[in-house]
Design a protein around this motif. Structure first.
Motif, mmCIF file in Angstrom:
data_model
loop_
_atom_site.group_PDB
_atom_site.id
_atom_site.type_symbol
_atom_site.label_atom_id
_atom_site.label_comp_id
_atom_site.label_asym_id
_atom_site.label_seq_id
_atom_site.Cartn_x
_atom_site.Cartn_y
_atom_site.Cartn_z
ATOM 1 N N ALA A 1 0.854 -1.094 0.105
ATOM 2 C CA ALA A 1 -0.142 0.079 0.068
ATOM 3 C C ALA A 1 0.812 1.369 -0.045
ATOM 4 C CB ALA A 1 -0.821 0.075 1.150
ATOM 5 N N ASP A 2 1.669 1.236 0.855
ATOM 6 C CA ASP A 2 2.786 2.410 0.689
ATOM 7 C C ASP A 2 3.489 2.636 -0.613
ATOM 8 O OD1 ASP A 2 3.866 4.475 2.446
ATOM 9 O OD2 ASP A 2 6.086 3.487 2.118
ATOM 10 N N SER A 3 4.005 1.660 -1.216
ATOM 11 C CA SER A 3 4.638 1.897 -2.435
ATOM 12 C C SER A 3 3.376 2.315 -3.529
ATOM 13 C CB SER A 3 5.106 0.537 -3.168
ATOM 14 O OG SER A 3 4.281 -0.439 -3.261
ATOM 15 N N VAL A 4 2.202 1.827 -3.330
ATOM 16 C CA VAL A 4 1.424 2.443 -4.323
ATOM 17 C C VAL A 4 1.110 3.779 -4.057
ATOM 18 C CG1 VAL A 4 -1.015 2.248 -5.060
ATOM 19 C CG2 VAL A 4 0.240 0.071 -4.828
ATOM 20 N N MET A 5 0.939 4.058 -2.965
ATOM 21 C CA MET A 5 0.594 5.764 -2.630
ATOM 22 C C MET A 5 1.625 6.663 -2.805
ATOM 23 S SD MET A 5 -2.446 5.758 -0.918
ATOM 24 C CE MET A 5 -2.527 7.268 0.733
ATOM 25 N N LYS A 6 2.985 6.109 -2.660
ATOM 26 C CA LYS A 6 3.998 6.732 -3.239
ATOM 27 C C LYS A 6 4.285 7.220 -4.744
ATOM 28 C CE LYS A 6 6.965 6.138 0.807
ATOM 29 N NZ LYS A 6 8.265 5.640 1.443
ATOM 30 N N GLU A 7 3.905 5.834 -5.359
ATOM 31 C CA GLU A 7 3.853 5.779 -6.923
ATOM 32 C C GLU A 7 2.671 6.770 -7.506
ATOM 33 O OE1 GLU A 7 2.305 2.461 -9.974
ATOM 34 O OE2 GLU A 7 3.829 1.969 -8.470
ATOM 35 N N GLU A 8 1.708 6.874 -6.944
ATOM 36 C CA GLU A 8 0.550 7.887 -7.502
ATOM 37 C C GLU A 8 0.673 9.269 -6.893
ATOM 38 O OE1 GLU A 8 -1.574 6.875 -9.810
ATOM 39 O OE2 GLU A 8 -0.671 4.971 -9.829
ATOM 40 N N LEU A 9 1.248 9.449 -5.718
ATOM 41 C CA LEU A 9 1.278 10.894 -5.267
ATOM 42 C C LEU A 9 2.645 11.519 -5.116
ATOM 43 C CD1 LEU A 9 -1.295 9.862 -2.450
ATOM 44 C CD2 LEU A 9 -1.811 11.033 -4.732
ATOM 45 N N HIS B 1 -6.069 -15.858 -1.364
ATOM 46 C CA HIS B 1 -6.993 -16.165 -2.210
ATOM 47 C C HIS B 1 -8.364 -16.342 -1.311
ATOM 48 C CE1 HIS B 1 -4.062 -16.737 -5.342
ATOM 49 N NE2 HIS B 1 -3.492 -17.550 -4.519
ATOM 50 N N ARG B 2 -8.107 -16.727 -0.360
ATOM 51 C CA ARG B 2 -9.610 -16.915 0.350
ATOM 52 C C ARG B 2 -10.080 -15.776 1.225
ATOM 53 N NH1 ARG B 2 -11.821 -22.394 0.357
ATOM 54 N NH2 ARG B 2 -12.973 -21.740 2.280
ATOM 55 N N TYR B 3 -9.583 -14.412 0.899
ATOM 56 C CA TYR B 3 -9.700 -13.462 1.758
ATOM 57 C C TYR B 3 -10.523 -12.277 0.836
ATOM 58 C CZ TYR B 3 -6.583 -14.273 5.868
ATOM 59 O OH TYR B 3 -6.190 -14.706 6.847
ATOM 60 N N ARG C 1 -5.457 -2.950 -4.127
ATOM 61 C CA ARG C 1 -6.295 -4.432 -3.795
ATOM 62 C C ARG C 1 -5.778 -5.467 -4.882
ATOM 63 N NH1 ARG C 1 -10.539 -6.622 -6.163
ATOM 64 N NH2 ARG C 1 -11.194 -5.112 -7.467
ATOM 65 N N GLN C 2 -5.393 -4.836 -6.049
ATOM 66 C CA GLN C 2 -5.061 -5.610 -7.482
ATOM 67 C C GLN C 2 -3.562 -6.324 -7.120
ATOM 68 O OE1 GLN C 2 -6.847 -6.802 -9.687
ATOM 69 N NE2 GLN C 2 -5.228 -8.118 -10.404
ATOM 70 N N LYS C 3 -2.826 -5.386 -6.524
ATOM 71 C CA LYS C 3 -1.480 -5.493 -6.154
ATOM 72 C C LYS C 3 -1.279 -6.464 -4.949
ATOM 73 C CE LYS C 3 3.094 -3.340 -6.760
ATOM 74 N NZ LYS C 3 3.747 -2.230 -6.885
ATOM 75 N N VAL C 4 -2.172 -6.415 -3.899
ATOM 76 C CA VAL C 4 -2.156 -7.175 -2.822
ATOM 77 C C VAL C 4 -2.546 -8.672 -3.422
ATOM 78 C CG1 VAL C 4 -3.527 -7.914 -0.795
ATOM 79 C CG2 VAL C 4 -2.253 -5.518 -1.069
ATOM 80 N N LYS C 5 -3.566 -8.802 -4.219
ATOM 81 C CA LYS C 5 -4.156 -10.076 -4.767
ATOM 82 C C LYS C 5 -3.040 -10.760 -5.460
ATOM 83 C CE LYS C 5 -9.132 -9.961 -5.089
ATOM 84 N NZ LYS C 5 -10.170 -9.998 -5.906
ATOM 85 N N ILE D 1 -10.955 -5.369 1.549
ATOM 86 C CA ILE D 1 -11.622 -3.968 1.458
ATOM 87 C C ILE D 1 -10.651 -3.149 1.734
ATOM 88 C CG2 ILE D 1 -13.437 -2.900 2.799
ATOM 89 C CD1 ILE D 1 -14.475 -5.801 4.011
ATOM 90 N N VAL D 2 -10.614 -2.303 0.718
ATOM 91 C CA VAL D 2 -9.609 -1.100 0.819
ATOM 92 C C VAL D 2 -10.166 0.370 0.724
ATOM 93 C CG1 VAL D 2 -7.497 -0.173 -0.550
ATOM 94 C CG2 VAL D 2 -8.088 -2.530 -0.656
#
Length: 141
Positions: free
Chosen positions: A36-44, A86-88, A76-80, A91-92
Motif C-alpha cells: 500500500a505504501d509503494s502504491v501511494m508513493k507511486e501515485e502521489l 485467495h480466500r480473503y 487491492r489488485q497488487k495485494v491479490k 476491503i480497501v
C-alpha cells in the motif's frame, strides 16, 4: 452410471470446509503495508501533483474521488497478485485531502475473527496532499 441393481450410483462427498488459512495464506499486515505504501508513493509522489492541481481538485471534489478509487483499486489488485490471500475478502478504503493547517482523524470498527482477520493502515503526506489507506483482510470460510 448405474449399479448392478439398476439404481444410479450416488457418490457421497463430505464437506471440505477450510476453517483457517495455512501459514502461507495468512493476511500479514506488514506485507500489505509495504504494498500500500509503494502504491501511494507511486501515485502521489514527485512532480505528478502540484499545488494548483490539488486546489482545483478540492474545489471540484470529483478528481479526489477518482484518484482515491484508482489508488484503492491498485492496492487491492497488487495485494491479490503479490500475496497468497485467495480466500480473503479485501476491503480497501483510501481517504485523500488537501494539505492545510487542519487535522484529521480516521477511525474504523469491524466485527471479525481475531485468529484469521486483520488490517493494515498507512499514512502518506507531502507538501500538497495527505492520504490514508486502510486494507482489511476478512477470511472467507
Amino acid at each position: 452410471m448405474e449399479g448392478g441393481t439398476g439404481q444410479p450410483v450416488i457418490d457421497v462427498v463430505l464437506p471440505t470446509y477450510i476453517m483457517q488459512p495455512s501459514e502461507t495464506e495468512k493476511f500479514y499486515p506488514s506485507e500489505v503495508k509495504s504494498i500500500a505504501d509503494s502504491v501511494m508513493k507511486e501515485e502521489l509522489d514527485g512532480d505528478k501533483i502540484t499545488k494548483e492541481m490539488v486546489m482545483d481538485w478540492y474545489e471540484d471534489g470529483e478528481d479526489f474521488e477518482v484518484l482515491s478509487k484508482l489508488i484503492a483499486d491498485k492496492i487491492r489488485q497488487k495485494v491479490k497478485e503479490t500475496l497468497n490471500v485467495h480466500r480473503y475478502k479485501l476491503i480497501v478504503q483510501v481517504t485523500l485531502g488537501q494539505m492545510k493547517d487542519q487535522g484529521v482523524r480516521i477511525t474504523s470498527r469491524c466485527l471479525w475473527d481475531t485468529q484469521t482477520d486483520n488490517y493494515a493502515s498507512i499514512d502518506y503526506k507531502n507538501e500538497h496532499i495527505w492520504g490514508s489507506a486502510m486494507v482489511f483482510g476478512l477470511y472467507a470460510e
